[in-house]
Motif scaffolding. Structure first.
Motif, PDB file in Angstrom:
ATOM      1  N   ASP A  10       0.825  -1.212   0.000  1.00  0.00           N
ATOM      2  CA  ASP A  10       0.000   0.000   0.000  1.00  0.00           C
ATOM      3  C   ASP A  10       0.859   1.262   0.000  1.00  0.00           C
ATOM      4  O   ASP A  10       0.535   2.246  -0.669  1.00  0.00           O
ATOM      5  CB  ASP A  10      -0.941   0.006   1.208  1.00  0.00           C
ATOM      6  CG  ASP A  10      -2.032  -1.050   1.109  1.00  0.00           C
ATOM      7  OD1 ASP A  10      -2.272  -1.553  -0.015  1.00  0.00           O
ATOM      8  OD2 ASP A  10      -2.632  -1.366   2.148  1.00  0.00           O
ATOM      9  N   SER A  11       1.953   1.239   0.748  1.00  0.00           N
ATOM     10  CA  SER A  11       2.860   2.392   0.774  1.00  0.00           C
ATOM     11  C   SER A  11       3.496   2.623  -0.595  1.00  0.00           C
ATOM     12  O   SER A  11       3.610   3.759  -1.064  1.00  0.00           O
ATOM     13  CB  SER A  11       3.959   2.185   1.815  1.00  0.00           C
ATOM     14  OG  SER A  11       3.417   2.083   3.096  1.00  0.00           O
ATOM     15  N   ARG A  15       2.904   5.917  -2.926  1.00  0.00           N
ATOM     16  CA  ARG A  15       4.041   6.723  -3.393  1.00  0.00           C
ATOM     17  C   ARG A  15       4.018   6.866  -4.914  1.00  0.00           C
ATOM     18  O   ARG A  15       4.314   7.922  -5.457  1.00  0.00           O
ATOM     19  CB  ARG A  15       5.339   6.082  -2.931  1.00  0.00           C
ATOM     20  CG  ARG A  15       6.545   6.964  -3.132  1.00  0.00           C
ATOM     21  CD  ARG A  15       7.759   6.360  -2.501  1.00  0.00           C
ATOM     22  NE  ARG A  15       7.486   4.952  -2.165  1.00  0.00           N
ATOM     23  CZ  ARG A  15       8.387   4.043  -1.886  1.00  0.00           C
ATOM     24  NH1 ARG A  15       9.637   4.369  -1.879  1.00  0.00           N
ATOM     25  NH2 ARG A  15       8.069   2.808  -1.597  1.00  0.00           N
ATOM     26  N   GLN A  16       3.648   5.795  -5.613  1.00  0.00           N
ATOM     27  CA  GLN A  16       3.592   5.831  -7.081  1.00  0.00           C
ATOM     28  C   GLN A  16       2.521   6.803  -7.588  1.00  0.00           C
ATOM     29  O   GLN A  16       2.682   7.416  -8.631  1.00  0.00           O
ATOM     30  CB  GLN A  16       3.302   4.427  -7.647  1.00  0.00           C
ATOM     31  CG  GLN A  16       4.415   3.444  -7.419  1.00  0.00           C
ATOM     32  CD  GLN A  16       5.690   3.831  -8.141  1.00  0.00           C
ATOM     33  OE1 GLN A  16       5.652   4.278  -9.277  1.00  0.00           O
ATOM     34  NE2 GLN A  16       6.813   3.672  -7.464  1.00  0.00           N
ATOM     35  N   HIS A  17       1.431   6.938  -6.833  1.00  0.00           N
ATOM     36  CA  HIS A  17       0.325   7.817  -7.238  1.00  0.00           C
ATOM     37  C   HIS A  17       0.402   9.198  -6.592  1.00  0.00           C
ATOM     38  O   HIS A  17      -0.500  10.016  -6.769  1.00  0.00           O
ATOM     39  CB  HIS A  17      -1.020   7.162  -6.901  1.00  0.00           C
ATOM     40  CG  HIS A  17      -1.300   5.945  -7.722  1.00  0.00           C
ATOM     41  ND1 HIS A  17      -1.293   4.683  -7.174  1.00  0.00           N
ATOM     42  CD2 HIS A  17      -1.558   5.799  -9.044  1.00  0.00           C
ATOM     43  CE1 HIS A  17      -1.563   3.803  -8.130  1.00  0.00           C
ATOM     44  NE2 HIS A  17      -1.721   4.458  -9.277  1.00  0.00           N
ATOM     45  N   GLY A  18       1.438   9.462  -5.803  1.00  0.00           N
ATOM     46  CA  GLY A  18       1.593  10.756  -5.162  1.00  0.00           C
ATOM     47  C   GLY A  18       0.614  11.002  -4.026  1.00  0.00           C
ATOM     48  O   GLY A  18       0.306  12.147  -3.704  1.00  0.00           O
ATOM     49  N   GLU A  19       0.118   9.949  -3.417  1.00  0.00           N
ATOM     50  CA  GLU A  19      -0.839  10.043  -2.307  1.00  0.00           C
ATOM     51  C   GLU A  19      -0.095   9.880  -0.985  1.00  0.00           C
ATOM     52  O   GLU A  19       1.007   9.341  -0.939  1.00  0.00           O
ATOM     53  CB  GLU A  19      -1.905   8.961  -2.449  1.00  0.00           C
ATOM     54  CG  GLU A  19      -2.726   9.084  -3.721  1.00  0.00           C
ATOM     55  CD  GLU A  19      -3.635   7.883  -3.932  1.00  0.00           C
ATOM     56  OE1 GLU A  19      -3.577   6.937  -3.117  1.00  0.00           O
ATOM     57  OE2 GLU A  19      -4.384   7.899  -4.915  1.00  0.00           O
TER      58      GLU A  19
END
Length: 71
Positions: A10-11, A15-19
């Motif tokens: 989930d982390s 991080r990949q989606h900038g969330e």
């Protein structure tokens, strides 16, 4: 999949989606326990039962007969 593996996945996705990263497992356990206690006390009051000392009073009745504690 373990909790730790799910958290890492989930982390990574966040991080990949900038969330923002999700909270770590177990970081809110005490808050959940307090909220559960408060909810049970609230339900006891709504049902007309004493909110504090219910277990001790029940054990006292069981051990010493039908004697009621004064409120």
């Amino acid at each position: 999949m373990s909790i730790t593996q799910q958290y890492l996945l989930d982390s990574y996705r966040a991080r990949q989606h900038g969330e923002p990263a999700p909270p770590a497992p177990g970081s809110h356990d005490w808050q959940v326990a307090r909220e559960l206690r408060d909810y049970r006390q609230f339900r006891a009051v709504v049902a007309g039962r004493p909110a504090h000392g219910r277990i001790r009073e029940a054990l006292g009745r069981w051990l010493h007969g039908r004697r009621h504690a004064s409120c």
